[in-house]
Design an enzyme around this catalytic site. Sequence first.
Site, mmCIF file in Angstrom:
data_model
loop_
_atom_site.group_PDB
_atom_site.id
_atom_site.type_symbol
_atom_site.label_atom_id
_atom_site.label_comp_id
_atom_site.label_asym_id
_atom_site.label_seq_id
_atom_site.Cartn_x
_atom_site.Cartn_y
_atom_site.Cartn_z
ATOM 1 N N CYS A 194 0.831 -1.208 0.000
ATOM 2 C CA CYS A 194 0.000 0.000 0.000
ATOM 3 C C CYS A 194 0.863 1.255 0.000
ATOM 4 O O CYS A 194 0.345 2.366 0.151
ATOM 5 C CB CYS A 194 -0.953 -0.005 1.197
ATOM 6 S SG CYS A 194 -0.126 -0.077 2.799
ATOM 7 N N GLU A 235 -2.227 0.880 -4.535
ATOM 8 C CA GLU A 235 -1.684 -0.404 -4.086
ATOM 9 C C GLU A 235 -0.922 -1.000 -5.261
ATOM 10 O O GLU A 235 -1.327 -0.855 -6.422
ATOM 11 C CB GLU A 235 -2.808 -1.356 -3.646
ATOM 12 C CG GLU A 235 -3.627 -0.850 -2.488
ATOM 13 C CD GLU A 235 -3.465 -1.658 -1.211
ATOM 14 O OE1 GLU A 235 -2.838 -2.727 -1.255
ATOM 15 O OE2 GLU A 235 -3.970 -1.206 -0.163
#
Length: 368
Positions: A326, A360
């Site tokens: 992330c 992400e």
Amino acid sequence: MDCKYFGECGACRIYKDGYEGQLSEKLEINRDRFLNFYKKDISVFKSSDSHYRSRSEFKIWHKDDDIYYGMNHLQHKGVVLVDDCPQVNEFIHALMPKLLISIIDKDIGYKLFGADFLSSNSGEIVVSLIYHRKLDEQWQEKATEIAKELGIYIIGRSRKQKLIVGQDYITESLNIQNEVYRFKYIENSFTQPNSKVNEQMISWALKSISDCDGDLLELYCGAGNFTIPFAKKFNKVLATEISKPSINAAKENMLLNDVHNIEFVRMSVEEFVQALDGKREFRRMNEIDINAYNINTIFVDPPRSGMDEASCRFASRYDNILYISCNPETLARDLDILAKTHDIMDMALFDQFPYTHHVEMGVKLIKR
């Protein structure tokens, strides 16, 4: 997405040229960032351009006798009062104005300062109302009336207090490669905010490990978002997570999906490596026969801080590494270590957070 608060509300930061423009900008930034590691095309998985968030948090702002939803200003100029947010999914979007009206009508807005929403794809919603005062039976009675009228669950929170009206979780269904998986999402715990991109992310991960065999080791497993679909592809899965509530939720989700070939262990990555290498003994590992595993593949989904050097060295022991990140900055740092022993076979960008700088990333690595 058409939002009248673009340029003011800090929830969205990239809005020039619309959805495709912000996606192109993020792709270009990350293509350049990873060019030393990967020169092929990065696979891109898009979000809906509006109504994509199934989890969202708002301030509650009091002005005269009225209350409003509020968000931080983009330029740190206080709070932006909002009466509409096209980020949130259709169910939360429809609920938001009705909830404010009910809070005013039932007179439970005193010292209310926050409202958090958690929704499933089918419209099951938990709302957490957060207060600077102790909540009493009268509050619970009125909150129960609101929950019944609006068809939702409500959590009342204040210092050292949590009152549950109905239940404190929703049950989400994810459609992944034409198979439905069910997950219990508990209020105030981590869940993926963009459920449709999450489905794409899990599908990509499953495709990436389709040629792997044996058993799987997963670090940072959370509540089993990837673990449970992975269990259908491997003989056995050993999954670690430091958070006790997450481990408990993962075990419930395993049973919810009738999966029985996962062993969960609650410990940090550092502790797990020490246990595996025989440097320390942990009672939490007593019932796990590590020698019964034939692990060729490791999956990691660390927090924004990424993995430390020791964890990267540990992951490098395995033939196949699948890394979901992330935070592309810490991913690039970790790839400096992982790419010394492994080749990057595929990279993917998942637009989990449209109109922000966040994405992400997924990386598949195979040992040379």
